[in-house]
Design a protein around this motif. Structure first.
Motif, PDB file in Angstrom:
ATOM      1  N   VAL A 272       2.809   0.407 -11.768  1.00 47.29           N
ATOM      2  CA  VAL A 272       1.811   0.185 -12.820  1.00 47.29           C
ATOM      3  C   VAL A 272       2.042  -1.160 -13.506  1.00 47.29           C
ATOM      4  CG1 VAL A 272       1.020   1.039 -15.070  1.00 47.29           C
ATOM      5  CG2 VAL A 272       1.328   2.618 -13.173  1.00 47.29           C
ATOM      6  N   ALA A 273       3.293  -1.546 -13.721  1.00 46.54           N
ATOM      7  CA  ALA A 273       3.592  -2.848 -14.321  1.00 46.54           C
ATOM      8  C   ALA A 273       3.130  -3.985 -13.418  1.00 46.54           C
ATOM      9  CB  ALA A 273       5.086  -2.959 -14.604  1.00 46.54           C
ATOM     10  N   ILE A 274       3.362  -3.872 -12.117  1.00 47.46           N
ATOM     11  CA  ILE A 274       2.922  -4.911 -11.175  1.00 47.46           C
ATOM     12  C   ILE A 274       1.399  -5.013 -11.164  1.00 47.46           C
ATOM     13  CG2 ILE A 274       2.762  -5.465  -8.715  1.00 47.46           C
ATOM     14  CD1 ILE A 274       5.627  -4.570  -8.431  1.00 47.46           C
TER      15      ILE A 274
ATOM     16  N   MET B 235      -0.824  -8.306 -12.162  1.00 49.17           N
ATOM     17  CA  MET B 235      -1.779  -8.890 -11.208  1.00 49.17           C
ATOM     18  C   MET B 235      -3.178  -8.963 -11.795  1.00 49.17           C
ATOM     19  SD  MET B 235      -0.371  -7.231  -7.693  1.00 49.17           S
ATOM     20  CE  MET B 235      -1.814  -7.642  -6.803  1.00 49.17           C
ATOM     21  N   LYS B 236      -3.573  -7.964 -12.570  1.00 51.35           N
ATOM     22  CA  LYS B 236      -4.897  -7.993 -13.201  1.00 51.35           C
ATOM     23  C   LYS B 236      -5.001  -9.138 -14.203  1.00 51.35           C
ATOM     24  CE  LYS B 236      -6.377  -3.206 -12.823  1.00 51.35           C
ATOM     25  NZ  LYS B 236      -6.675  -1.963 -13.548  1.00 51.35           N
TER      26      LYS B 236
ATOM     27  N   GLU C 261       0.841  -1.207   0.000  1.00 49.36           N
ATOM     28  CA  GLU C 261       0.000   0.000   0.000  1.00 49.36           C
ATOM     29  C   GLU C 261       0.873   1.252   0.000  1.00 49.36           C
ATOM     30  OE1 GLU C 261      -3.445   0.872   0.875  1.00 49.36           O
ATOM     31  OE2 GLU C 261      -4.239  -1.123   0.514  1.00 49.36           O
ATOM     32  N   LEU C 262       1.969   1.210   0.727  1.00 48.21           N
ATOM     33  CA  LEU C 262       2.884   2.357   0.739  1.00 48.21           C
ATOM     34  C   LEU C 262       3.470   2.583  -0.654  1.00 48.21           C
ATOM     35  CD1 LEU C 262       4.344   4.532   2.390  1.00 48.21           C
ATOM     36  CD2 LEU C 262       6.142   2.845   2.792  1.00 48.21           C
ATOM     37  N   LEU C 263       3.836   1.504  -1.344  1.00 48.47           N
ATOM     38  CA  LEU C 263       4.326   1.642  -2.714  1.00 48.47           C
ATOM     39  C   LEU C 263       3.256   2.222  -3.633  1.00 48.47           C
ATOM     40  CD1 LEU C 263       6.423  -1.552  -3.469  1.00 48.47           C
ATOM     41  CD2 LEU C 263       7.192   0.810  -3.476  1.00 48.47           C
TER      42      LEU C 263
ATOM     43  N   PHE D  90       4.650  10.102  -6.561  1.00 51.60           N
ATOM     44  CA  PHE D  90       5.700  11.088  -6.365  1.00 51.60           C
ATOM     45  C   PHE D  90       6.918  10.899  -7.259  1.00 51.60           C
ATOM     46  CE2 PHE D  90       3.517  10.748  -2.216  1.00 51.60           C
ATOM     47  CZ  PHE D  90       2.980  12.021  -2.196  1.00 51.60           C
ATOM     48  N   ARG D  91       7.158   9.685  -7.716  1.00 49.68           N
ATOM     49  CA  ARG D  91       8.343   9.414  -8.537  1.00 49.68           C
ATOM     50  C   ARG D  91       7.957   8.651  -9.783  1.00 49.68           C
ATOM     51  NH1 ARG D  91      13.830   9.874  -7.581  1.00 49.68           N
ATOM     52  NH2 ARG D  91      14.548   8.138  -8.801  1.00 49.68           N
ATOM     53  N   TYR D  92       8.443   9.100 -10.918  1.00 49.87           N
ATOM     54  CA  TYR D  92       8.093   8.484 -12.199  1.00 49.87           C
ATOM     55  C   TYR D  92       8.654   7.071 -12.316  1.00 49.87           C
ATOM     56  CZ  TYR D  92       7.622   7.738 -17.188  1.00 49.87           C
ATOM     57  OH  TYR D  92       7.309   7.205 -18.396  1.00 49.87           O
TER      58      TYR D  92
END
Length: 129
Positions: A103-105, A109-110, A86-88, A94-96
């Motif tokens: 977003v890849a993870i 998972m989807k 959740e923290l990630l 904040f960081r690209y």
């Protein structure tokens, strides 16, 4: 926990945790009421929020009552993992570089959720055989 070295601190921490959990649960309930149930359940971050709330409640129940064996080290480790995840999810704003990773993870998972559900069904079927 009445066996803690300083019971006042443990009572204070328990009260703070209860307030935080109630805030999280009320936030999730407002999110469910403001959107349709289908769109709420289709968002993967909401599943993490639900799981984290349940695991926090289980670990708090274990801490409040010594005789309850519903929370073990496995539940605590899963709760810790979900908290870090959740923290990630929050930090990717904040960081690209981190945003690309998160977003890849999420995309992986989807795509794997049907496979994971089928695998869990097979494991459950063979566990009772």
């Amino acid at each position: 926990n009445p066996n803690s070295p300083n019971p006042v601190d443990s009572i204070t921490i328990t009260i703070i945790l209860i307030i935080c959990v109630m805030w999280r649960v009320s936030r999730e309930m407002m999110q469910v009421m403001s959107s349709s149930l289908g769109s709420y359940l289709s968002n993967i971050t909401n599943w993490f929020d639900i799981a984290q709330n349940v695991l926090i409640l289980l670990t708090m129940r274990k801490n409040l009552d010594i005789n309850v064996s519903c929370a073990s080290h496995e539940v605590l480790s899963i709760a810790t993992f979900l908290s870090w995840f959740e923290l990630l999810l929050e930090l990717h704003n904040f960081r690209y570089d981190l945003a690309l990773f998160v977003v890849a993870i999420i995309k992986i998972m989807k795509r794997l959720r049907i496979f994971l559900f089928t695998t869990l069904m097979f494991i459950a079927a063979f566990a009772h055989a």
